[in-house]
Design an enzyme around this catalytic site. Structure first.
Site, PDB file in Angstrom:
ATOM      1  N   TYR A 161       0.842  -1.199   0.000  1.00  0.00           N
ATOM      2  CA  TYR A 161       0.000   0.000   0.000  1.00  0.00           C
ATOM      3  C   TYR A 161       0.877   1.248   0.000  1.00  0.00           C
ATOM      4  CZ  TYR A 161      -3.041   3.667   1.880  1.00  0.00           C
ATOM      5  OH  TYR A 161      -3.711   4.843   2.080  1.00  0.00           O
ATOM      6  N   SER A 162       0.672   2.144  -0.967  1.00  0.00           N
ATOM      7  CA  SER A 162       1.380   3.417  -1.059  1.00  0.00           C
ATOM      8  C   SER A 162       2.890   3.177  -1.102  1.00  0.00           C
ATOM      9  CB  SER A 162       0.969   4.311   0.114  1.00  0.00           C
ATOM     10  OG  SER A 162       1.370   5.646  -0.091  1.00  0.00           O
ATOM     11  N   TRP A 163       3.673   3.715  -0.152  1.00  0.00           N
ATOM     12  CA  TRP A 163       5.121   3.467  -0.116  1.00  0.00           C
ATOM     13  C   TRP A 163       5.399   1.967  -0.101  1.00  0.00           C
ATOM     14  CZ3 TRP A 163       8.554   1.011   3.141  1.00  0.00           C
ATOM     15  CH2 TRP A 163       9.898   1.387   3.081  1.00  0.00           C
ATOM     16  N   THR A 179      -0.466   3.019  -5.296  1.00  0.00           N
ATOM     17  CA  THR A 179       0.987   3.154  -5.320  1.00  0.00           C
ATOM     18  C   THR A 179       1.483   3.529  -6.709  1.00  0.00           C
ATOM     19  OG1 THR A 179       3.033   2.067  -4.585  1.00  0.00           O
ATOM     20  CG2 THR A 179       1.473   0.717  -5.846  1.00  0.00           C
TER      21      THR A 179
END
Length: 272
Positions: free
Chosen positions: A106-108, A132
């Site tokens: 998730y994301s980073w 992401t």
């Protein structure tokens, strides 16, 4: 909204992996299912993904961990690279006895998940990329949004997090900014140095040149109102990864955590 506590089926363990110590949370699930390793967003401890875990098919075993310097994993003396944390994550799965596993980022953590899938391709079965992009070489969000991301204050100050939620996260956060503050109240903050290490690792990393070599079946989920990572990044990844499928949901960067019932079932179906 408040982040629910871990279910009784989950266990927390502190593990020494080489020179690193990490806090891991494990949900057993069904022994005949492939386990899922989850990678969190920048500055967020593994508790942030609790809404996703609670909505995911209960039969799927789940492993989460705090990246060094975040949550309750100690901050290392020196910065690290995505490659090093990819090795650490794989070592965690080996220690837990998993010879093959799926990865969700998730994301980073989506960058980290891409790195793990590419670096340990013989052990990773499927890949899920949630809100992401491709790291340093991606279409960036607006400058004022990126400037806000430079500070970890939103993880320490729930009122501040609620105040910036609409412009930073988009989607459901525009109408329910207090829910963002409630979500962050349940996270274990890491050190400022740990946050800086994550920023540095992402600043010098990109998956763009080698995305066509990712062999795993991949599910990419992205919101149509994400100020941090614009939707075009998901479309680029879906084009370059040979076995990728794109799922666009209505909402922003935090919608998988704020309204998981709308989004997570697609992940359960994919992993089945």
């Amino acid at each position: 909204m408040t982040t629910p506590p871990p279910s009784p089926a989950e266990e927390e363990r502190v593990l020494r992996l080489g020179r690193r110590t990490v806090l891991a949370r494990i949900r057993e699930g069904s022994p005949d299912r492939v386990p899922l390793l989850m990678c969190c967003g920048i500055g967020a401890s593994q508790e942030a993904l609790q809404p996703v875990v609670d909505t995911l098919d209960a039969a799927i075993p789940v492993v989460r961990f705090d990246v060094p310097g975040v949550g309750r994993s100690p901050t290392p003396a020196l910065p690290y690279t995505f490659q090093q944390i990819g090795c650490l994550a794989d070592a965690l799965m080996r220690r837990l006895g998993h010879s093959r596993y799926d990865v969700l980022g998730y994301s980073w953590g989506g960058g980290l998940a891409q790195q793990i899938a590419w670096q340990h391709r013989a052990r990773v079965r499927r890949l899920v990329l949630l809100a992401t992009g491709t790291g340093a070489m991606m279409v960036p969000g607006r400058p004022e949004v990126l400037a806000t991301m430079l500070s970890p204050r939103r993880f320490r100050d729930a009122s501040y997090a609620a105040g910036i939620a609409a412009r930073l996260y988009g989607g459901s956060a525009r109408q329910h900014s207090d829910d963002v503050g409630g979500l962050y109240r349940h996270l274990h903050g890491g050190s400022r140095r740990g946050y800086a290490y994550q920023l540095l690792a992402g600043a010098v990393w990109t998956s763009l040149p080698w995305l066509p070599t990712i062999a795993q079946r991949t599910l990419i989920l992205a919101g149509d109102d994400d100020p941090i990572i614009p939707l075009v990044n998901a479309r680029i990844m879906a084009t370059l990864i040979p076995r990728a499928r794109l799922h666009v949901y209505r909402g922003g960067h935090l919608d998988p955590l704020l309204e998981p019932d709308r989004i997570v079932p697609a992940i359960s179906d994919f992993l089945s």
